[in-house]
Design a protein around this motif. Structure first.
Motif, mmCIF file in Angstrom:
data_model
loop_
_atom_site.group_PDB
_atom_site.id
_atom_site.type_symbol
_atom_site.label_atom_id
_atom_site.label_comp_id
_atom_site.label_asym_id
_atom_site.label_seq_id
_atom_site.Cartn_x
_atom_site.Cartn_y
_atom_site.Cartn_z
ATOM 1 N N ALA A 4 24.456 43.253 34.823
ATOM 2 C CA ALA A 4 25.260 44.378 34.814
ATOM 3 C C ALA A 4 26.311 44.129 35.678
ATOM 4 C CB ALA A 4 24.433 45.616 35.469
ATOM 5 N N CYS A 5 27.726 44.602 35.382
ATOM 6 C CA CYS A 5 28.659 44.265 36.367
ATOM 7 C C CYS A 5 29.187 45.737 36.551
ATOM 8 C CB CYS A 5 29.686 43.295 35.657
ATOM 9 S SG CYS A 5 31.125 43.281 36.622
ATOM 10 N N HIS A 6 29.510 45.901 38.027
ATOM 11 C CA HIS A 6 29.957 46.990 38.406
ATOM 12 C C HIS A 6 31.441 47.198 38.725
ATOM 13 C CE1 HIS A 6 25.726 48.608 38.909
ATOM 14 N NE2 HIS A 6 25.518 47.423 38.810
ATOM 15 N N CYS A 7 32.274 46.271 38.338
ATOM 16 C CA CYS A 7 33.481 45.947 38.769
ATOM 17 C C CYS A 7 34.283 47.242 38.136
ATOM 18 C CB CYS A 7 34.281 44.663 38.539
ATOM 19 S SG CYS A 7 34.671 44.493 37.100
ATOM 20 N N ARG A 8 35.635 47.448 38.727
ATOM 21 C CA ARG A 8 36.566 48.503 38.217
ATOM 22 C C ARG A 8 36.804 48.162 36.464
ATOM 23 N NH1 ARG A 8 36.813 52.701 38.143
ATOM 24 N NH2 ARG A 8 39.074 53.111 38.039
ATOM 25 N N ASP A 9 37.105 46.948 36.448
ATOM 26 C CA ASP A 9 37.543 46.660 35.084
ATOM 27 C C ASP A 9 36.041 46.969 34.096
ATOM 28 O OD1 ASP A 9 39.755 45.535 34.971
ATOM 29 O OD2 ASP A 9 39.359 43.421 34.851
ATOM 30 N N CYS A 10 34.900 46.865 34.454
ATOM 31 C CA CYS A 10 33.759 46.954 33.588
ATOM 32 C C CYS A 10 33.731 48.349 33.479
ATOM 33 C CB CYS A 10 33.033 46.237 34.143
ATOM 34 S SG CYS A 10 32.748 44.472 33.618
ATOM 35 N N GLN A 11 33.791 49.174 34.553
ATOM 36 C CA GLN A 11 33.868 50.673 34.350
ATOM 37 C C GLN A 11 35.060 51.340 33.401
ATOM 38 O OE1 GLN A 11 34.373 52.091 38.567
ATOM 39 N NE2 GLN A 11 32.314 51.150 39.129
#
Ligand SMILES: [Zn+2]
Ligand SMILES: [Zn+2]
Length: 150
Positions: free
Chosen positions: A29-36
């Motif tokens: 899982a990636c929680h970076c802003r791009d992934c959001q």
């Protein structure tokens, strides 16, 4: 779900379908802003797939986005409904980053790593037993290889 002979998936409208041949790697899982933004949600769930193992049918479209690291990411999505299917980084063009929620049966998917938890939404509670990185792993290529080895 680390060992399967194949996996099927597709977009929301059904125009794009895919099959993954061979063993499916682990998810993260990636929680970076791009992934959001990309997921229109709190985080993305991805699985690295060698591109030669990803067989696609249907109308894909794409756009290019430069990441903070300077690499170019090509983002592929269904040309009809817009569902994001996978990304390819200019740093590792032989590997697709599959968006795991597009699998027909994602019930067995459980992230083995969390990235960019410094950006995660506060209500998201992580399992302390699952490795988490404040940003991205320092050695991205070696870390990704572990997803194939686990
Ligand atoms: Zn579609
Ligand atoms: Zn991300």
């Amino acid at each position: 779900m680390s060992v399967r002979s194949e996996a099927l998936g597709g977009c929301q409208c059904g125009s794009v379908r895919y099959e993954i041949v061979g063993r499916l790697a682990r998810a993260y899982a990636c929680h970076c802003r791009d992934c959001q933004k990309q997921s229109a949600s709190a985080f993305s769930i991805s699985i690295p797939v060698p591109r030669k193992n990803l067989q696609l049918l249907g109308p894909l479209a794409s756009f290019d986005k430069r990441s903070d690291s300077g690499a170019m990411t090509t983002c592929f999505f269904c040309a009809t409904c817009g569902t994001r299917i996978f990304h390819v980084s200019s740093r590792s063009p032989q590997v697709a980053t599959l968006k795991a929620g597009t699998l027909d049966d994602a019930s067995g998917i459980s992230p083995v790593s969390h990235l960019w938890v410094s950006r995660k939404q506060t209500w998201v509670q992580l399992d302390p037993a699952v490795p988490a990185f404040a940003e991205q792993p320092p050695d991205l290529a070696s870390w990704r290889q572990t997803l194939f080895d686990l």
